[in-house]
Design an enzyme around this catalytic site. Structure first.
Site, mmCIF file in Angstrom:
data_model
loop_
_atom_site.group_PDB
_atom_site.id
_atom_site.type_symbol
_atom_site.label_atom_id
_atom_site.label_comp_id
_atom_site.label_asym_id
_atom_site.label_seq_id
_atom_site.Cartn_x
_atom_site.Cartn_y
_atom_site.Cartn_z
ATOM 1 N N PHE A 172 0.805 -1.230 0.000
ATOM 2 C CA PHE A 172 0.000 0.000 0.000
ATOM 3 C C PHE A 172 0.832 1.272 0.000
ATOM 4 C CE2 PHE A 172 1.021 -0.219 4.511
ATOM 5 C CZ PHE A 172 1.203 1.126 4.823
ATOM 6 N N LYS A 196 -1.592 -7.111 -9.466
ATOM 7 C CA LYS A 196 -2.541 -7.084 -8.336
ATOM 8 C C LYS A 196 -2.142 -5.947 -7.393
ATOM 9 C CE LYS A 196 -3.015 -8.487 -4.250
ATOM 10 N NZ LYS A 196 -3.713 -7.412 -3.525
ATOM 11 N N GLU A 199 -4.966 -3.907 -1.938
ATOM 12 C CA GLU A 199 -6.415 -3.745 -1.743
ATOM 13 C C GLU A 199 -6.721 -2.434 -0.994
ATOM 14 O OE1 GLU A 199 -4.468 -6.032 -0.561
ATOM 15 O OE2 GLU A 199 -4.794 -6.420 1.577
ATOM 16 N N LYS A 200 -5.691 -1.824 -0.396
ATOM 17 C CA LYS A 200 -5.933 -0.608 0.394
ATOM 18 C C LYS A 200 -5.948 0.650 -0.474
ATOM 19 C CE LYS A 200 -4.224 -2.511 4.692
ATOM 20 N NZ LYS A 200 -3.353 -3.642 4.376
ATOM 21 N N SER A 249 5.239 -7.045 3.014
ATOM 22 C CA SER A 249 5.744 -7.505 4.314
ATOM 23 C C SER A 249 6.456 -8.859 4.192
ATOM 24 C CB SER A 249 4.569 -7.650 5.277
ATOM 25 O OG SER A 249 3.734 -8.692 4.813
ATOM 26 N N CYS A 304 9.655 1.918 3.089
ATOM 27 C CA CYS A 304 10.553 0.821 3.435
ATOM 28 C C CYS A 304 11.978 1.332 3.587
ATOM 29 C CB CYS A 304 10.509 -0.261 2.371
ATOM 30 S SG CYS A 304 11.081 0.355 0.811
ATOM 31 N N GLU A 407 9.516 -4.155 12.705
ATOM 32 C CA GLU A 407 9.359 -2.975 11.847
ATOM 33 C C GLU A 407 8.110 -2.228 12.319
ATOM 34 O OE1 GLU A 407 8.031 -3.796 7.813
ATOM 35 O OE2 GLU A 407 9.236 -2.143 7.042
HETATM 36 P P1 NAD Z 1 1.483 -6.651 2.895
HETATM 37 O O1 NAD Z 1 2.466 -7.759 2.850
HETATM 38 O O2 NAD Z 1 0.454 -6.651 3.943
HETATM 39 O O3 NAD Z 1 0.712 -6.581 1.492
HETATM 40 C C1 NAD Z 1 1.408 -6.626 0.264
HETATM 41 C C2 NAD Z 1 0.603 -7.433 -0.752
HETATM 42 O O4 NAD Z 1 0.559 -8.796 -0.343
HETATM 43 C C3 NAD Z 1 -0.822 -6.960 -0.885
HETATM 44 O O5 NAD Z 1 -1.141 -6.917 -2.249
HETATM 45 C C4 NAD Z 1 -1.620 -7.998 -0.121
HETATM 46 O O6 NAD Z 1 -2.896 -8.216 -0.674
HETATM 47 C C5 NAD Z 1 -0.774 -9.247 -0.210
HETATM 48 N N1 NAD Z 1 -0.817 -10.074 1.007
HETATM 49 C C6 NAD Z 1 -0.762 -9.640 2.287
HETATM 50 N N2 NAD Z 1 -0.777 -10.674 3.139
HETATM 51 C C7 NAD Z 1 -0.825 -11.795 2.385
HETATM 52 C C8 NAD Z 1 -0.854 -13.190 2.691
HETATM 53 N N3 NAD Z 1 -0.835 -13.621 3.935
HETATM 54 N N4 NAD Z 1 -0.900 -14.062 1.672
HETATM 55 C C9 NAD Z 1 -0.910 -13.618 0.393
HETATM 56 N N5 NAD Z 1 -0.901 -12.307 0.059
HETATM 57 C C10 NAD Z 1 -0.851 -11.410 1.025
HETATM 58 O O7 NAD Z 1 2.349 -5.295 2.916
HETATM 59 P P2 NAD Z 1 1.812 -3.812 3.089
HETATM 60 O O8 NAD Z 1 1.356 -3.616 4.482
HETATM 61 O O9 NAD Z 1 0.892 -3.473 1.982
HETATM 62 O O10 NAD Z 1 3.172 -2.997 2.838
HETATM 63 C C11 NAD Z 1 4.054 -2.648 3.866
HETATM 64 C C12 NAD Z 1 5.259 -3.552 3.872
HETATM 65 O O11 NAD Z 1 5.903 -3.496 2.606
HETATM 66 C C13 NAD Z 1 6.327 -3.114 4.866
HETATM 67 O O12 NAD Z 1 6.842 -4.265 5.490
HETATM 68 C C14 NAD Z 1 7.372 -2.444 4.011
HETATM 69 O O13 NAD Z 1 8.671 -2.429 4.552
HETATM 70 C C15 NAD Z 1 7.304 -3.287 2.788
HETATM 71 N N6 NAD Z 1 7.854 -2.593 1.644
HETATM 72 C C16 NAD Z 1 9.069 -3.005 1.189
HETATM 73 C C17 NAD Z 1 9.650 -2.358 0.127
HETATM 74 C C18 NAD Z 1 10.986 -2.789 -0.372
HETATM 75 O O14 NAD Z 1 11.329 -2.431 -1.501
HETATM 76 N N7 NAD Z 1 11.760 -3.552 0.397
HETATM 77 C C19 NAD Z 1 8.982 -1.288 -0.510
HETATM 78 C C20 NAD Z 1 7.737 -0.920 -0.034
HETATM 79 C C21 NAD Z 1 7.174 -1.584 1.048
#
Ligand code: NAD
Length: 522
Positions: A172, A196, A199-200, A249, A304, A407
């Protein structure tokens, strides 16, 4: 083409106005060139984090709809991969122009759905736009290699070919930049794509998809589907999808990495972070304090590459007194809805995110950290329902504390102390994450030691958020990345392509030397 969101409506919603909001728009999927509403009745609200108003709703896309998207991408692949590279590049040239044209619309959508300030939202779009610009040079980036006369009359050359259908799963926090890390590189190198969005905040992805169609991307080359865990698992399992780009994440990223790798797919997975900033006694005070405040609290800490942990060197206890200076500057930041012109930082993404941030702050206090600045009880006039957390600073943090190990992903800066550069580097290296790290110093010797010894993918020397431009790659390490080919840069092109090596023989074959069953040598 469908015009995705009625932005003026969304803007009004953010103004906390009294008239009842219009019914939320259903966010369509993009399948085979058509924006179509899902038949699913399972919907998730996209919520403005400054007001709690429902901006739109995404469907939990049905499996047959997902299959139709993959099938459209698969059908589009043969003719797209055979489209001249110059034509593919021209679509990107047009796309970058359209993104510039609609920059304000994209930024407003990001602010409404994600919460960051409008200026920061423009930065979100701009850093993605740079990847589109980079993809305009794909003909050079994708070039193979050629060795002449490796044996008599024989040349060998390599070709970088697209993989087929690729997929991207987005977080998100950068609703425009991260989709733009993915599909422009993938499609310009000849692949087709299924995206994809988070969703947020799916809006920016939808606007970008519209712009890509307007730029001339043929039907089926880019498809967009919505949902959460089920659709992600379907992406991991689908036999026609060859590669997955994931950002988010660690829980989701490691699950996707394991599940999709087991199906033989390529995966690049960028995950969580705990970025350390080491402040040497010889650092320029003013510039460093400003950098720490900007990198710790910008985007409400939801980057991140946010600098969430500061290690102050105690060799000369000069910087200890400057903790107060840090507090003073952090206090002066204006917390407000991202649409308000004076906002320095907006809300965090959800009520749950706010609760989590507050819980981690409290756990720090309970385990002995000093709360120099507490942003938990902030109320923003006019936006009383918003998920706001003000800048928060915890000092005296130690490695065993939960607030350090986890984090936080909120506007919280942790201060720790170390008695030498060596100790500071060791502390940072013991942390499981390795996304970014920065040193602030005027000593080239210290900077060089830091650069050599720090275990982080992206290193800043007097640069707090060292996110590389697209001709390099975004290079997380340790638990911040899984895979072996990073996003964008040369690695990004390599990720979306596979090498074919051709050995050709062109010589006068008359009067050949007979049959030889031995392994050919030159
Ligand atoms: P998230 O993992 O909750 O969601 C990311 C995507 O994964 C979404 O599209 C979601 O629908 C899907 N998802 C979530 N849980 C899932 C599961 N259990 N099974 C399958 N799919 C699932 O992450 P977020 O809260 O949207 O983003 C924040 C995180 O992203 C932080 O940890 C941040 O550090 C990381 N991030 C990393 C970078 C990088 O380049 N390293 C860049 C941006 C964000």
């Amino acid at each position: 083409a469908l015009k995705y969101l009625n932005i003026s409506t969304a803007t009004e919603q953010s103004r906390h106005s009294d008239p009842p909001p219009p019914p939320p728009a259903r966010v369509p999927n993009l399948i085979g060139g058509s924006f179509v509403n899902s038949q699913s009745s399972d919907l998730i609200d996209v919520i403005n984090p400054a007001t709690q108003q429902v901006v739109s709703q995404i469907p939990l896309t049905k499996n047959e709809e997902f299959k139709a998207a993959v099938s459209a991408a698969k059908q589009a692949f043969p003719s797209w991969r055979n489209t001249p590279i110059t034509t593919r590049q021209r679509v990107m040239l047009k796309l970058q122009q359209l993104i510039r044209r609609d920059m304000d619309k994209l930024a407003m959508n990001i602010t409404i759905e994600q919460g960051k300030t409008l200026k920061d939202a423009q930065g979100d779009v701009f850093r993605g736009l740079e990847v589109v610009e980079h993809a305009c040079g794909m003909a050079s980036l994708q070039m193979g290699e050629f060795s002449s006369n490796v044996s008599h009359g024989i040349d060998t050359y390599s070709i970088r070919e697209p993989l087929g259908v690729c997929a991207g799963i987005c977080p998100f926090n950068f609703p425009a930049m991260i989709p733009l890390w993915m599909f422009p590189v993938a499609v310009t190198s000849g692949n087709t794509f299924v995206l994809k969005p988070s969703e947020k905040d799916p809006g920016a992805s939808m606007i970008l998809a519209e712009l890509a169609m307007e730029a001339g991307l043929p039907s089926g080359v880019l498809n967009v589907v919505h949902g959460t865990n089920d659709i992600v698992n379907a992406i991991c399992d689908d036999e026609d999808i060859k590669a997955i780009s994931f950002v988010g994440s660690n829980t989701a990223g490691m699950h996707i990495y394991a599940r999709a790798s087991a199906k033989g797919k390529r995966v690049q997975s960028n995950m969580g972070a705990k970025n350390h900033g080491i402040v040497m006694p010889d650092a320029s005070p003013d510039a460093t304090l400003n950098a720490l405040v900007a990198a710790g609290f910008g985007a409400a800490g939801q980057r991140c590459m946010a600098l969430s942990t500061v290690l102050l060197l105690l060799i000369i206890c000069l910087w200890c007194s400057r903790e107060n200076e840090l507090v003073k500057r952090a206090k002066s930041l204006k917390v407000n809805a991202g649409t308000e012109p004076d906002a320095d930082l907006g809300p965090v993404i959800s009520k749950q995110a706010k609760e989590r941030v507050c819980r981690l702050i409290q756990s720090g206090v309970e385990s002995g950290a000093r709360l120099l600045l507490d942003g938990r009880d902030i109320v923003v006039p006019g936006y009383e329902q918003g998920n706001f957390v003000g800048p928060t600073i915890l000092s005296g943090v130690t490695e065993d504390m939960e607030c350090y190990k986890e984090e936080i992903f909120g506007p919280v800066l942790l201060c720790m102390q170390a008695d030498s550069l060596e100790t500071a580097i060791n502390i940072a290296n013991r942390n499981k994450y390795g996304n970014g790290a920065a040193i602030f110093t005027s000593s080239g010797v210290a900077a060089r030691k830091f650069q050599a010894d720090i275990e982080a993918g992206q290193v800043g020397i007097n640069v707090p958020i060292p996110v590389p431009l697209p001709f390099f790659s975004f290079t997380g390490s340790k638990a911040s990345f899984a895979g072996d080919l990073n996003f964008y840069g040369k690695a990004g092109v390599n990720f979306y392509t596979q090498i074919k090596t051709v050995t050709q023989q062109w010589k006068d074959l008359a009067g050949g030397s007979g049959v030889s069953l031995a392994m050919p040598t030159s």
